[in-house]
Design a protein around this motif. Structure first.
Motif: not given
Ligand SMILES: Nc1ncnc2c1ncn2[C@@H]1O[C@H](COP(=O)(O)OP(=O)(O)OP(=O)(O)O)[C@@H](O)[C@H]1O
Ligand SMILES: Nc1nc2c(ncn2[C@@H]2O[C@H](COP(=O)(O)O)[C@@H](O)[C@H]2O)c(=O)[nH]1
Length: 189
Positions: A16-22, A131, A135, A145, A170, A173
């Motif tokens: 969670t939060g590692t940036g998959k959706t980004t 992060r 969000r 979580r 990640n 960015w």
């Molecule tokens: N390299 C980065 N540096 C700083 N912030 C980042 C970076 N990559 C992503 N973020 C931010 O971190 C937050 C979490 O990213 P994201 O929603 O893409 O994660 P995720 O892996 O899809 O999370 P989840 O599994 O909880 O849905 C978002 O607010 C995003 O903008």
């Protein structure tokens, strides 16, 4: 629909939060890679749109889809339907999907050579929490979580995927985009 022989799916997984959706959004914007929309019973976050970010389901409607795989993550149901997968493949041969590591493993087992896996991580746990706060996630939800069995499991790539998953840290960015660009350019060759 794309020729079935050319179909590929990049499974973006990690904690969670590692940036998959980004990353999935970046790949959609820069390379026009269609995203598979998955289904969940979790309530929408601010700004999330039904049919774009997820198909938001109720407990009653969730079972009515045909799932390639489904999981319970932090007390909510999530599932990727064949319908959603084929809808993305109708738009192009190389598509992306965002899954937890259990889903990534099932995809690799079910779809074999059609699957490439990208595993994302972040080095600093405090960064990751910040992060999620940024969000807009509620602190109580974040803590729940982080204390879940899913969180601990997703801290590592599943052993069966270790041999061939692309691993990207990640933290930064700009660096992440470079690494992702390299992976996609290879896949598009
Ligand atoms: N390299 C980065 N540096 C700083 N912030 C980042 C970076 N990559 C992503 N973020 C931010 O971190 C937050 C979490 O990213 P994201 O929603 O893409 O994660 P995720 O892996 O899809 O999370 P989840 O599994 O909880 O849905 C978002 O607010 C995003 O903008
Ligand atoms: N195995 C699956 N995992 C999924 C699916 N859709 C999303 N996810 C993963 O669930 C967690 C939580 O997502 P969030 O949007 O509530 O933060 C995260 O790891 C997603 O990647 C799915 O259909 N199957």
């Amino acid at each position: 629909m794309a020729n079935a022989a050319n179909q590929k799916v990049l499974v973006i997984t990690g904690n969670t939060g590692t940036g998959k959706t980004t990353v999935a959004r970046y790949l959609n914007e820069k390379y026009h890679l269609p995203q598979v929309v998955t289904h969940t019973t979790r309530p929408p976050r601010a700004g999330e749109i039904d049919g774009r970010d997820y198909y938001f389901e109720t407990e009653a409607s969730f079972p009515s889809n045909h799932y390639l795989e489904e999981v319970v993550y932090s007390h909510y149901h999530y599932g990727s339907s064949y319908e959603g997968l084929n809808r993305a493949w109708e738009k192009g041969p190389l598509i992306t999907i965002v899954l937890d590591t259990a889903g990534a493993l099932t995809y690799a087992q079910q779809l074999g050579e059609k699957v490439e896996v990208l595993y994302l991580s972040v080095d600093d746990q405090a960064d990751l929490t910040q992060r999620l706060i940024k969000r807009g996630d509620q602190l109580a939800r974040i803590q729940k979580r982080i204390n879940s069995a899913e969180f601990v499991r997703d801290l590592a790539v599943p052993p069966a995927l270790q041999q061939y998953a692309h691993m990207v840290v990640n933290n930064d960015w700009i660096q992440t985009k470079k690494a992702i660009d390299g992976i996609i350019k290879n896949m598009l060759k």
